[in-house]
Design a protein around this motif. Structure first.
Motif, PDB file in Angstrom:
ATOM      1  N   PRO A   1     -69.546  87.204 -30.165  1.00  0.00           N
ATOM      2  CA  PRO A   1     -68.665  86.807 -31.424  1.00  0.00           C
ATOM      3  C   PRO A   1     -68.906  85.245 -31.623  1.00  0.00           C
ATOM      4  CG  PRO A   1     -67.534  86.658 -29.172  1.00  0.00           C
ATOM      5  CD  PRO A   1     -68.903  87.258 -29.081  1.00  0.00           C
ATOM      6  N   ALA A   2     -68.664  84.803 -32.962  1.00  0.00           N
ATOM      7  CA  ALA A   2     -68.820  83.558 -33.407  1.00  0.00           C
ATOM      8  C   ALA A   2     -67.858  83.350 -34.562  1.00  0.00           C
ATOM      9  CB  ALA A   2     -70.253  83.455 -33.810  1.00  0.00           C
ATOM     10  N   ALA A   3     -67.615  82.179 -34.977  1.00  0.00           N
ATOM     11  CA  ALA A   3     -66.916  81.743 -36.281  1.00  0.00           C
ATOM     12  C   ALA A   3     -65.509  82.493 -36.344  1.00  0.00           C
ATOM     13  CB  ALA A   3     -67.642  81.757 -37.447  1.00  0.00           C
ATOM     14  N   PRO A   4     -64.516  82.411 -35.417  1.00  0.00           N
ATOM     15  CA  PRO A   4     -63.410  83.051 -35.485  1.00  0.00           C
ATOM     16  C   PRO A   4     -62.434  82.275 -36.830  1.00  0.00           C
ATOM     17  CG  PRO A   4     -63.365  81.962 -33.498  1.00  0.00           C
ATOM     18  CD  PRO A   4     -64.620  81.819 -34.061  1.00  0.00           C
ATOM     19  N   ARG A   5     -61.678  82.932 -37.564  1.00  0.00           N
ATOM     20  CA  ARG A   5     -60.871  82.593 -38.330  1.00  0.00           C
ATOM     21  C   ARG A   5     -59.557  83.167 -38.282  1.00  0.00           C
ATOM     22  NH1 ARG A   5     -64.656  80.490 -43.263  1.00  0.00           N
ATOM     23  NH2 ARG A   5     -62.928  79.032 -43.392  1.00  0.00           N
TER      24      ARG A   5
ATOM     25  N   THR B   1     -66.682  86.660 -37.201  1.00  0.00           N
ATOM     26  CA  THR B   1     -68.037  87.178 -37.317  1.00  0.00           C
ATOM     27  C   THR B   1     -68.695  87.441 -36.232  1.00  0.00           C
ATOM     28  OG1 THR B   1     -68.118  85.678 -39.154  1.00  0.00           O
ATOM     29  CG2 THR B   1     -70.298  86.042 -38.212  1.00  0.00           C
ATOM     30  N   LEU B   2     -69.507  88.349 -35.940  1.00  0.00           N
ATOM     31  CA  LEU B   2     -70.579  88.920 -34.719  1.00  0.00           C
ATOM     32  C   LEU B   2     -71.748  88.866 -35.032  1.00  0.00           C
ATOM     33  CD1 LEU B   2     -68.410  92.215 -34.261  1.00  0.00           C
ATOM     34  CD2 LEU B   2     -68.295  90.114 -33.078  1.00  0.00           C
ATOM     35  N   GLU B   3     -72.413  88.155 -34.355  1.00  0.00           N
ATOM     36  CA  GLU B   3     -73.803  87.752 -34.361  1.00  0.00           C
ATOM     37  C   GLU B   3     -74.455  88.698 -33.683  1.00  0.00           C
ATOM     38  OE1 GLU B   3     -75.447  85.506 -36.261  1.00  0.00           O
ATOM     39  OE2 GLU B   3     -73.760  84.198 -36.709  1.00  0.00           O
TER      40      GLU B   3
ATOM     41  N   GLY C   1     -78.586  90.322 -36.860  1.00  0.00           N
ATOM     42  CA  GLY C   1     -77.791  90.960 -37.884  1.00  0.00           C
ATOM     43  C   GLY C   1     -76.488  89.932 -37.723  1.00  0.00           C
ATOM     44  N   ARG C   2     -75.805  89.887 -38.649  1.00  0.00           N
ATOM     45  CA  ARG C   2     -74.342  89.275 -38.744  1.00  0.00           C
ATOM     46  C   ARG C   2     -73.468  90.124 -39.700  1.00  0.00           C
ATOM     47  NH1 ARG C   2     -72.742  83.069 -40.438  1.00  0.00           N
ATOM     48  NH2 ARG C   2     -74.133  82.910 -38.832  1.00  0.00           N
ATOM     49  N   ILE C   3     -72.157  90.497 -38.690  1.00  0.00           N
ATOM     50  CA  ILE C   3     -71.280  91.574 -39.458  1.00  0.00           C
ATOM     51  C   ILE C   3     -69.934  90.618 -39.324  1.00  0.00           C
ATOM     52  CG2 ILE C   3     -69.847  93.356 -38.997  1.00  0.00           C
ATOM     53  CD1 ILE C   3     -72.457  94.580 -37.670  1.00  0.00           C
ATOM     54  N   THR C   4     -69.342  90.586 -40.259  1.00  0.00           N
ATOM     55  CA  THR C   4     -68.119  89.774 -40.578  1.00  0.00           C
ATOM     56  C   THR C   4     -66.850  91.016 -40.477  1.00  0.00           C
ATOM     57  OG1 THR C   4     -68.912  87.956 -41.628  1.00  0.00           O
ATOM     58  CG2 THR C   4     -66.273  88.322 -41.822  1.00  0.00           C
ATOM     59  N   ILE C   5     -66.125  90.927 -39.589  1.00  0.00           N
ATOM     60  CA  ILE C   5     -64.971  92.152 -39.756  1.00  0.00           C
ATOM     61  C   ILE C   5     -63.478  91.431 -39.874  1.00  0.00           C
ATOM     62  CG2 ILE C   5     -65.936  93.641 -38.095  1.00  0.00           C
ATOM     63  CD1 ILE C   5     -64.341  92.495 -35.872  1.00  0.00           C
ATOM     64  N   ALA C   6     -62.675  92.120 -40.660  1.00  0.00           N
ATOM     65  CA  ALA C   6     -61.306  91.564 -41.182  1.00  0.00           C
ATOM     66  C   ALA C   6     -60.360  92.384 -40.361  1.00  0.00           C
ATOM     67  CB  ALA C   6     -61.128  91.583 -42.654  1.00  0.00           C
ATOM     68  N   CYS C   7     -59.374  91.530 -39.898  1.00  0.00           N
ATOM     69  CA  CYS C   7     -58.150  92.219 -39.234  1.00  0.00           C
ATOM     70  C   CYS C   7     -57.065  92.460 -40.354  1.00  0.00           C
ATOM     71  CB  CYS C   7     -57.411  91.153 -38.363  1.00  0.00           C
ATOM     72  SG  CYS C   7     -56.072  91.842 -37.406  1.00  0.00           S
TER      73      CYS C   7
ATOM     74  N   LYS D   1     -53.669  86.103 -31.215  1.00  0.00           N
ATOM     75  CA  LYS D   1     -54.299  84.917 -30.126  1.00  0.00           C
ATOM     76  C   LYS D   1     -55.003  85.470 -28.932  1.00  0.00           C
ATOM     77  CE  LYS D   1     -53.332  80.461 -28.594  1.00  0.00           C
ATOM     78  NZ  LYS D   1     -52.455  79.285 -28.232  1.00  0.00           N
ATOM     79  N   PRO D   2     -54.003  86.437 -28.291  1.00  0.00           N
ATOM     80  CA  PRO D   2     -54.677  87.027 -27.165  1.00  0.00           C
ATOM     81  C   PRO D   2     -56.243  87.717 -27.074  1.00  0.00           C
ATOM     82  CG  PRO D   2     -52.396  87.588 -27.182  1.00  0.00           C
ATOM     83  CD  PRO D   2     -52.986  86.853 -28.436  1.00  0.00           C
ATOM     84  N   LEU D   3     -56.371  88.304 -28.368  1.00  0.00           N
ATOM     85  CA  LEU D   3     -57.650  88.936 -28.754  1.00  0.00           C
ATOM     86  C   LEU D   3     -58.628  87.858 -28.824  1.00  0.00           C
ATOM     87  CD1 LEU D   3     -59.132  91.451 -29.131  1.00  0.00           C
ATOM     88  CD2 LEU D   3     -58.433  91.567 -31.527  1.00  0.00           C
ATOM     89  N   ILE D   4     -58.342  86.938 -29.548  1.00  0.00           N
ATOM     90  CA  ILE D   4     -59.431  85.796 -29.964  1.00  0.00           C
ATOM     91  C   ILE D   4     -59.666  85.010 -28.428  1.00  0.00           C
ATOM     92  CG2 ILE D   4     -59.773  83.463 -30.853  1.00  0.00           C
ATOM     93  CD1 ILE D   4     -60.191  85.418 -32.699  1.00  0.00           C
ATOM     94  N   GLU D   5     -58.695  85.017 -27.649  1.00  0.00           N
ATOM     95  CA  GLU D   5     -58.883  84.283 -26.196  1.00  0.00           C
ATOM     96  C   GLU D   5     -59.899  85.086 -25.327  1.00  0.00           C
ATOM     97  OE1 GLU D   5     -55.017  83.443 -25.028  1.00  0.00           O
ATOM     98  OE2 GLU D   5     -54.977  81.555 -26.120  1.00  0.00           O
ATOM     99  N   ALA D   6     -59.584  86.329 -25.330  1.00  0.00           N
ATOM    100  CA  ALA D   6     -60.339  87.339 -24.502  1.00  0.00           C
ATOM    101  C   ALA D   6     -61.691  87.284 -25.046  1.00  0.00           C
ATOM    102  CB  ALA D   6     -59.821  88.847 -24.685  1.00  0.00           C
ATOM    103  N   LEU D   7     -62.155  87.437 -26.403  1.00  0.00           N
ATOM    104  CA  LEU D   7     -63.385  87.275 -26.890  1.00  0.00           C
ATOM    105  C   LEU D   7     -64.251  85.943 -26.366  1.00  0.00           C
ATOM    106  CD1 LEU D   7     -62.640  89.017 -30.339  1.00  0.00           C
ATOM    107  CD2 LEU D   7     -64.039  90.046 -28.439  1.00  0.00           C
ATOM    108  N   PHE D   8     -63.568  85.021 -26.469  1.00  0.00           N
ATOM    109  CA  PHE D   8     -64.101  83.686 -26.382  1.00  0.00           C
ATOM    110  C   PHE D   8     -64.152  83.319 -24.939  1.00  0.00           C
ATOM    111  CE2 PHE D   8     -64.106  84.085 -30.836  1.00  0.00           C
ATOM    112  CZ  PHE D   8     -65.412  83.840 -31.222  1.00  0.00           C
ATOM    113  N   ALA D   9     -63.535  84.116 -23.930  1.00  0.00           N
ATOM    114  CA  ALA D   9     -63.318  83.701 -22.430  1.00  0.00           C
ATOM    115  C   ALA D   9     -64.440  83.333 -21.883  1.00  0.00           C
ATOM    116  CB  ALA D   9     -62.367  84.559 -21.769  1.00  0.00           C
TER     117      ALA D   9
END
Length: 90
Positions: A39-43, A48-50, A63-69, A82-90
């Protein structure tokens, strides 16, 4: 976090909003590949997933994939919890 769990418990889902691939070398049928996802570049609404595919030490694809919630009912953009972002970048 499974898509069905996010939809049923939080009322959200992710959709692909942009992709890009850069091919460096070909793969062959039955090649053993290693696929990585970082995971990279959370907004607020997108993430964005590299990704990379390698065969041994040879890099085959970047590859680079941008997903939208989005809201599962309306498909309107929704802030990534926020808990989802925290889990991905823990």
């Amino acid at each position: 976090f499974g898509q069905e769990q996010l939809r049923s418990e939080l009322g959200l889902m992710f959709v692909v909003s942009e992709t890009s691939l850069r091919y460096h070398r070909p793969a062959r049928l039955d090649d053993e590949l290693c696929i990585t996802v970082e995971p990279a570049a959370p907004r607020h609404v997108t993430l964005t997933l590299e990704q990379a595919a390698t065969r041994g030490d040879t890099r085959l694809v970047d590859g680079r994939i941008t997903i939208a919630c989005v809201d599962a009912g309306t498909l309107r953009p929704r802030r990534i919890p926020k808990p989802l972002i925290e889990a991905l970048f823990a």
